[in-house]
Write a protein that holds these residues in place. Structure first.
Motif: not given
Ligand SMILES: Nc1nc2c(ncn2[C@@H]2O[C@H](COP(=O)(O)OP(=O)(O)O)[C@@H](O)[C@H]2O)c(=O)[nH]1
Ligand SMILES: [Mg+2]
Lengths: 197, 125
Positions: B80-82, B34, B25-27, B84-85, B29
């Motif tokens: 971006x989501x990828x 960013x 899952x996404x970490x 971040x993970x 914020x």
């Protein structure tokens, strides 16, 4: 096999004692000059990235049922300015669509403020983006991108049309020009200082 | 674009992000924004072998200095989501260190705005 990426030295953030990053948003409707503005003052070639519309985690759930479903992506572009040994400034450009909620949240969170680019011939197209900026509680200045080189004819009319507060700065700029774009940014930062006192 | 040319071009398929993030899952914020600055841990001698090609490429990209999360996504052209993970996993694994942005607070804000203003003036006269 994936080869190692090779970026030149300038691509990296200059190493300072304790460098930290801050950001300012450059917003406005489609084709108002955001990418041009960022390109004019960024020290790195402007980059862009896409945010899948669904969060990755949700996308994973979607996968189970909907193979091959297309996700819409949206581009944000950004540039960088090294301010000092301590501070590096990122400029993020984004279109104003309300529906890119995730991207707006990521971009607005912690932003120092926003520069709103407007085209005086298309003022109504700026309403949505100004609403969004206000909704996220960001302080902003207006930069009128004067495409035809003519000076802003009537600032009062523009203020009325955009329903601006008296202390919201309005500057004209040529987004293609480094100096002019930098001056617009400086106007915003001075306004942010006033608001911070 | 350098180096990442051999990565698959982005397609609308969702399969690929799922595979390369191993379903993580996404970490949050706070952990990776960013503008969180990221760099590889310097003293790690040999490249770990259990990392995926994408993770190894990210590590490579981050090995020559600091980059923001946004820049890493821009250079790799991964969503971006990828990114971040993958960065979160590498950070957890001790391969990367992150420098989060300053906490917003009135005093810090005033100092930073002053510094930004002076920096812009020095740069653009
Ligand atoms: N004449 C003129 N053209 C501009 C100016 N700023 C941007 N443009 C042009 O307007 C178009 C849209 O600009 P762009 O930066 O891509 O807009 P964005 O969609 O907001 O990122 C491009 O073709 C630019 O070259 C300006 O100040 N004057
Ligand atoms: Mg653009």
């Amino acid at each position: 096999m994936v080869s190692g990426p090779s970026l030149d030295e300038q691509a990296y953030v200059r190493e300072g004692a304790s460098q930290t990053a801050v950001k300012i948003l450059v917003v406005g409707h489609f084709a108002v000059g955001k990418t041009t503005f960022i390109g004019a003052i960024s020290e790195i070639p402007p980059l862009s990235t896409e945010e899948t519309m669904t969060r990755a985690a949700e996308a994973v759930d979607d996968l189970k049922g909907v193979q091959g479903k297309t996700t819409t992506t949206v581009a944000m572009d950004f540039g960088r300015l090294t301010i000092s040994d301590r501070v590096v400034l990122y400029l993020f450009g984004t279109p104003g669509q309300q529906r890119f909620v995730q991207m707006w949240e990521d971009m607005a969170r912690g932003a120092l403020g926003a520069l709103v680019l407007v085209d005086p011939e298309r003022l109504a197209d700026s309403f949505a983006v100004i609403d969004l900026i206000e909704q996220y509680g960001l302080d902003y200045a207006i930069a009128v991108n004067h495409f035809d080189g003519s000076p802003l004819r009537d600032e009062t009319a523009l203020r009325d049309a955009l329903d601006l507060l008296d202390d919201t700065p309005v500057v004209t700029c040529d987004a293609r020009d480094e100096q002019s774009s930098a001056e617009a940014l400086i106007t915003l930062v001075r306004h942010l200082q006033d608001r911070a006192h | 674009m350098t180096g990442f040319d051999e990565l698959e071009p982005q397609t609308p398929e969702l399969v690929r992000p799922y595979v390369i993030t191993k379903g993580r899952g996404l970490p949050d914020e706070e952990q990776l924004s960013l503008i969180t600055l990221v760099t590889a841990v310097a003293d790690r001698q040999q490249r770990p072998t259990r990392l995926s090609p994408e993770e190894q490429s990210l590590l490579e990209l981050c090995s020559a200095g600091y980059l923001s999360v946004a820049e890493i996504a821009g250079h790799t052209q991964l969503p971006l989501g990828v990114v971040k993970i993958l960065l979160a996993a590498l950070t957890e694994g001790g391969y990367l260190i992150t420098r989060p942005p300053v906490q917003r607070a009135p005093v810090a804000d005033r100092e930073i705005l002053e510094e930004v203003l002076n920096g812009l003036r020095a740069k653009f006269g």
